[in-house]
Design a protein around this motif. Sequence first.
Motif, short mmCIF file in Angstrom:
data_model
loop_
_atom_site.label_atom_id
_atom_site.label_comp_id
_atom_site.label_asym_id
_atom_site.label_seq_id
_atom_site.Cartn_x
_atom_site.Cartn_y
_atom_site.Cartn_z
N VAL A 8 13.89 -17.79 -4.15
CA VAL A 8 14.63 -16.75 -3.44
C VAL A 8 13.69 -15.55 -3.28
CG1 VAL A 8 16.60 -15.16 -3.57
CG2 VAL A 8 16.85 -17.53 -4.37
N CYS A 9 13.54 -15.08 -2.04
CA CYS A 9 12.59 -13.98 -1.77
C CYS A 9 13.32 -12.66 -1.58
CB CYS A 9 11.78 -14.29 -0.51
SG CYS A 9 10.73 -15.73 -0.72
N GLU A 10 12.59 -11.57 -1.86
CA GLU A 10 13.12 -10.22 -1.63
C GLU A 10 12.47 -9.65 -0.39
OE1 GLU A 10 12.87 -8.04 -5.44
OE2 GLU A 10 14.90 -8.90 -5.45
N HIS A 11 13.30 -9.20 0.55
CA HIS A 11 12.81 -8.68 1.84
C HIS A 11 13.20 -7.21 2.00
CE1 HIS A 11 12.60 -12.82 3.96
NE2 HIS A 11 13.14 -13.10 2.79
N SER A 12 12.29 -6.40 2.47
CA SER A 12 12.61 -5.01 2.83
C SER A 12 11.62 -4.56 3.90
CB SER A 12 12.50 -4.08 1.61
OG SER A 12 12.39 -2.73 2.04
N ILE A 13 12.06 -3.68 4.77
CA ILE A 13 11.17 -3.12 5.79
C ILE A 13 10.02 -2.37 5.11
CG2 ILE A 13 12.43 -0.91 6.07
CD1 ILE A 13 11.36 -2.85 9.07
N VAL A 14 10.29 -1.86 3.90
CA VAL A 14 9.25 -1.12 3.17
C VAL A 14 8.05 -2.02 2.89
CG1 VAL A 14 8.74 0.04 0.97
CG2 VAL A 14 10.93 0.45 2.12
N PHE A 15 8.30 -3.30 2.56
CA PHE A 15 7.20 -4.20 2.20
C PHE A 15 6.28 -4.49 3.39
CE2 PHE A 15 10.47 -5.95 -1.00
CZ PHE A 15 10.04 -5.10 -1.99
N SER A 16 6.85 -4.65 4.59
CA SER A 16 5.98 -4.93 5.75
C SER A 16 5.20 -3.68 6.14
CB SER A 16 6.79 -5.45 6.94
OG SER A 16 7.87 -4.59 7.25
N ARG A 17 5.86 -2.51 6.12
CA ARG A 17 5.18 -1.27 6.52
C ARG A 17 4.10 -0.88 5.52
NH1 ARG A 17 8.19 -3.45 10.13
NH2 ARG A 17 8.18 -2.25 12.05
N GLU A 18 4.37 -1.18 4.26
CA GLU A 18 3.41 -0.88 3.20
C GLU A 18 2.07 -1.61 3.46
OE1 GLU A 18 5.39 -1.13 -0.74
OE2 GLU A 18 4.19 -2.93 -1.02
N GLN A 19 2.14 -2.79 4.06
CA GLN A 19 0.91 -3.56 4.31
C GLN A 19 -0.01 -2.88 5.31
OE1 GLN A 19 1.43 -7.85 4.91
NE2 GLN A 19 3.49 -7.62 4.08
N ILE A 20 0.55 -2.02 6.18
CA ILE A 20 -0.32 -1.29 7.10
C ILE A 20 -0.38 0.20 6.74
CG2 ILE A 20 -0.09 -2.94 9.01
CD1 ILE A 20 1.81 -0.82 10.33
N GLY A 21 0.11 0.54 5.55
CA GLY A 21 -0.03 1.92 5.09
C GLY A 21 0.94 2.90 5.73
N PHE A 22 2.11 2.40 6.15
CA PHE A 22 3.13 3.29 6.73
C PHE A 22 4.25 3.48 5.72
CE2 PHE A 22 7.13 4.14 8.81
CZ PHE A 22 6.83 5.03 9.82
N SER A 23 4.62 4.76 5.45
CA SER A 23 5.72 4.98 4.51
C SER A 23 6.49 6.24 4.87
CB SER A 23 5.16 5.11 3.09
OG SER A 23 4.19 6.15 3.07
#
Length: 300
Positions: A168-183
């Motif tokens: 079971v995976c945890e998904h959040s928009i924060v995780f994808s944006r974090e990969q390109i340094g957006f917060s």
Amino acid sequence: MSLSIRPAHPVFAGEVSAIDISQKLDQEQVAAIEAGMDRYAVLVFRDQQLTDDQQLEFSRNFGELEVTLAGQMAKPEDRRLGDRLELGDISNLTARNELRAREDRSRMYALANRLWHSDASFRAIGAGYTLLHGRVIPRKGGNTEFADMRAAYDALDASMKAEVESLVCEHSIVFSREQIGFSDYAPGNEERLRPVQHRLVITHPVSGRKSLYLSSHIGGIVDWPVPEARAFIRDLMEHATQRQFVYAHEWRVNDLVMWDNRTVMHRARPFNDLKEVRDLRRTSIKGTGLMVEAVPAQAA
Ligand code: OGA
Ligand code: MN
């Protein structure tokens, strides 16, 4: 004449002909498109001149429309397409129809579309179909790529299939944006940023095929240490996006491309967005029926 579909790629994706989607569809046509989606997962309709209203009308044949997170979070004065939030603005234009500047916050946010993802997997119920209509297409670049998560699942060996089965995976928009340094999130969006859980392996109720529900929004696996989970997901992403599973759509004006977020991932490809316009309109259907059922509560 009834519509026909010819394959656009060896393993998935089809091009539909003999249909005008600006007109009201009959039940038979809607059923034929849904059957085509079950089989091909991505359908391309060429030469479909559509108004915003016609795109909304066509999309409603397939279920209830979703509102994009970018739309929900945008200030009303920044919305180029007005207050109909069901119509997503996938363009590099400001509310004044000017090219977005290099440091523009919405541009930064949208750059994460270049990571492989499944739309709205950060919601308790992710998107079902997404529909994108091409209004203005740059001369060079700006393709959208799709990867077939059923074919990717099928190609796993038996021990990997056994390992992923119950994860079971945890998904959040924060995780994808974090990969390109957006917060840079405005206050008041905390609830929208909270992770949700989805099974990694899902089964299609019609075809019975299993697929990997992967997305750049994944940031963890339940009961796993974070670094181990992220390294594992990264390897799986690499496996799942090998060229033989990928269809690259080269946009033409008036293409409508529709995909099933439960069986494919997708990503945007770069183009000269500081100089050229790319204007696509997006509608998304709430996911129902297939998987993304809530994960059963853990036994006490
Ligand atoms: C989207 C998206 C890709 C693209 O609209 O959800 O990921 O090529 N778009 O613009
Ligand atoms: Mn997307």
